[in-house]
Design a protein around this motif. Structure first.
Motif, PDB file in Angstrom:
ATOM      1  N   VAL A 456       0.881  -1.217   0.098  1.00 29.25           N
ATOM      2  CA  VAL A 456      -0.070  -0.018   0.009  1.00 29.25           C
ATOM      3  C   VAL A 456       0.733   1.141  -0.001  1.00 29.25           C
ATOM      4  O   VAL A 456       1.879   1.305   0.843  1.00 29.25           O
ATOM      5  N   ALA A 457       0.571   2.054  -0.570  1.00 29.09           N
ATOM      6  CA  ALA A 457       1.331   3.584  -0.910  1.00 29.09           C
ATOM      7  C   ALA A 457       0.233   4.331  -0.729  1.00 29.09           C
ATOM      8  O   ALA A 457      -0.898   4.512  -1.481  1.00 29.09           O
ATOM      9  N   THR A 458       0.532   5.582  -0.015  1.00 29.95           N
ATOM     10  CA  THR A 458      -0.155   6.836   0.101  1.00 29.95           C
ATOM     11  C   THR A 458       0.467   7.905  -0.481  1.00 29.95           C
ATOM     12  O   THR A 458       1.857   8.110  -0.257  1.00 29.95           O
ATOM     13  N   PHE A 459      -0.328   8.874  -0.941  1.00 29.55           N
ATOM     14  CA  PHE A 459       0.200  10.092  -1.470  1.00 29.55           C
ATOM     15  C   PHE A 459      -0.686  11.167  -1.056  1.00 29.55           C
ATOM     16  O   PHE A 459      -1.569  11.276  -1.058  1.00 29.55           O
ATOM     17  N   PHE A 460       0.152  12.102  -0.326  1.00 35.88           N
ATOM     18  CA  PHE A 460      -0.417  13.417   0.391  1.00 35.88           C
ATOM     19  C   PHE A 460       0.209  14.651  -0.773  1.00 35.88           C
ATOM     20  O   PHE A 460       1.566  14.972  -0.961  1.00 35.88           O
ATOM     21  N   VAL A 461      -0.650  15.413  -1.468  1.00 40.27           N
ATOM     22  CA  VAL A 461       0.002  15.923  -2.590  1.00 40.27           C
ATOM     23  C   VAL A 461      -0.783  17.387  -2.358  1.00 40.27           C
ATOM     24  O   VAL A 461      -1.738  17.675  -2.211  1.00 40.27           O
TER      25      VAL A 461
END
Length: 582
Positions: A456-461
């Motif tokens: 699982v990868a998360t991106f806070f953009v």
């Protein structure tokens, strides 16, 4: 992404195929009691000591403390799951996403102790290294908890910076010693009128703060600078190397519609050295099972203490009588819950512009709420992967083998100016052409959130403005095109990343608002600028969790000390409710 496709339109079409459109699985471990006929009868059969609107982590903390003190407490939540923005959901089959908040450090240790959350299974997975900044020229910067390791890493770019970094951390640490106690205290409130008793309490609180300020000595000027200066000014004074400055600078703009050159942005640098993980100061961690595990454990503790928690129970109105005192809440299905006190875990804007009729609020108060800054530029992406990313600057040592580069926050910028340019795109109403990306891979440490060998990868953009120059985030292909832009950038650092994607969860600022009740998509319930902190949060005269309506309190991140998964607003608010009872 199983093949290379030219043209952003075609790429967006392929991306849409990866977005899993089904309703999230409702895992029993993260569920509480949905509002049934018997549940309605139970809620309506008595007058509760308190009803909490919203089962976000702060609302649950407040409910637990009130229940522990003997209050009869009901919690009502509009969604099917508790947690608010601290939630774990299975959007892609067999992959668990922390859909909004994604790392922890600020959660108050006293709450863990008071509610015995460890016995409910709360487990933190400390991240070390804490950050990884790969560069396109093949170099990289890693930072962690070991001073020697940090010195070696920073020395690759600047010996001067390597020597200054411990001094910088020590300076921030001393300032944090002043601020951290404030998190667990009800702030000084300065109403237009107050009793002699309240005046004496205010003076006593002010003297305590003054005493801590005196202990700072000459460093009180460093504190003043941190509160008022741009982060870029602070970082430029301490350091010369771009990789180090940009790695630190992203902390100053996280979740905010500001840039490192915005005055006052340096304050948020403190938030990211203020917390701890299991006693290790400044250490950030993942939560085993995702961020929803925090909420699940608090909910279990609250229920064991006697609180009654109900999901799928959206509130339509907070009931206020002609004496301007709350009498409970009205649910959207017509259910009336009578209560002596109401604690709102909703944002200040939702609480006072939607749930409370304006006729019950003073004109000056309403005017301040109307101008409460909830501006945001946050776009959150959660991704299911069939393998680990392989960064060119720090290649994987074995097939799909977790390395230090996968553990911490991954920063994908090259220089400070990249952040400024991205910000100015958003000021013009456009999503950033070169977005600022914070990437994490929580499955690098947490083996419970993905199948074996998958991740699982998360991106806070940033920056993705809530209001666009033309159209909205609901326009067909708009979100997909922006996400494709982000994934293309990741591919530059980790070739093949796009082909590893098996599912995507995309949350624009509009989605964050609609799904999680975050006004404007602001993850903090409102900007964390100096004019909206401490005795001005949410507005002057009501920083002590009270409101113009008797018996109505604000217990969410829109109250002191603000956003982040802390639990402090809920705990502090509960103490005020109990104090008023006494």
């Amino acid at each position: 992404y199983q093949r290379r496709v030219r043209g952003s339109t075609m790429q967006a079409k392929l991306l849409r195929k990866l977005v899993i459109p089904h309703t999230p699985k409702r895992r029993k471990s993260f569920q509480k009691r949905s509002l049934t006929s018997s549940g309605k009868d139970a809620l309506q059969s008595r007058t509760w000591d308190a009803v909490v609107v919203g089962a976000g982590h702060n609302g649950l903390v407040a409910a637990a403390y009130l229940a522990k003190a003997g209050f009869k407490v009901a919690v009502v939540e509009k969604r099917h799951v508790v947690g608010g923005a601290a939630v774990t959901e299975e959007i892609v089959p067999n992959f668990l996403f922390s859909r909004c908040s994604y790392v922890q450090s600020l959660f108050r240790p006293q709450i863990i102790k008071d509610l015995n959350l460890k016995q409910y299974g709360l487990k933190f997975l400390r991240r070390n290294p804490s950050s990884f900044t790969p560069l396109k020229d093949g170099r990289f910067l890693m930072l962690g908890s070991d001073p020697k390791f940090n010195h070696e890493q920073i020395s690759k770019f600047s010996i001067k910076d390597a020597n200054n970094y411990p001094k910088y951390e020590d300076t921030l640490g001393k300032i944090v010693e002043f601020f951290e106690p404030l998190l667990d205290e009800v702030p000084i409130n300065v109403p237009k009128r107050q009793s002699l008793q309240n005046t004496l309490q205010t003076i006593s609180s002010a003297l305590k703060i003054l005493k801590r300020g005196v202990k700072l000595g000459p460093q009180i000027m460093d504190m003043y600078e941190i509160l008022t200066a741009p982060a870029s000014q602070i970082l430029n004074r301490w350091f010369e190397s771009e990789p180090l400055k940009l790695t630190l600078a992203t902390d100053s703009v996280i979740g905010a519609m500001i840039s490192p050159s915005t005055p006052g942005s340096a304050y948020v640098l403190l938030h990211h050295v203020m917390g701890e993980t299991d006693g290790a100061k400044g250490a950030w961690s993942y939560v085993e099972g995702g961020m929803g595990s925090i909420s699940k454990c608090i909910a279990k503790a609250a229920e064991d203490l006697g609180a009654s928690i109900h999901t799928n129970a959206p509130v339509k109105e907070i009931i206020v009588n002609d004496k301007n005192k709350t009498e409970g809440v009205l649910l959207e299905d017509g259910t009336i819950i009578r209560a002596k006190n109401v604690l709102s875990n909703a944002t200040p804007v939702i609480t006072f512009k939607k749930l409370v009729k304006e006729t019950h609020l003073p004109e000056d108060f309403l005017s301040r709420i109307n101008h409460f800054d909830s501006t945001s530029s946050t776009f959150k992406i959660n991704v299911a992967l069939d393998r680990l990313p392989n960064f060119k600057a720090c290649p994987n040592q074995g097939h799909n083998q977790v390395g230090p580069q996968h553990i911490g926050t991954i920063h994908l910028e090259e220089k400070m100016q990249d952040i400024e340019d991205a910000y100015y795109d958003a000021l013009g109403g456009e999503p950033s052409e070169n977005p600022v990306i914070e990437m994490t891979i929580p499955s690098s440490l947490d083996k419970t959130i993905s199948p074996e060998g998958k991740h699982v990868a998360t991106f806070f953009v940033q920056y993705a403005p809530y209001k666009l120059k033309s159209g909205t985030w609901d326009d067909e292909g708009r979100k997909e095109a922006f996400v494709d832009r982000i994934f293309n950038k990741v591919d530059e650092y980790a070739p093949g990343f796009k082909s590893s994607i098996v599912g995507v969860d995309m949350l624009s600022p509009l989605d964050l608002e609609r799904t999680f009740g975050l006004t404007g998509g602001n993850i903090f319930h409102g900007a964390m600028s100096l004019n909206q902190l401490y005795f001005t949060r949410p507005v002057i005269g009501y920083s002590d969790y009270t409101t113009p309506v008797q018996g109505l309190y604000l217990c969410g991140s829109g109250a002191h000390p603000g956003g982040g998964v802390m639990g402090a607003p809920g705990r502090n608010c509960a103490s005020v409710v109990l104090g008023n009872k006494n």
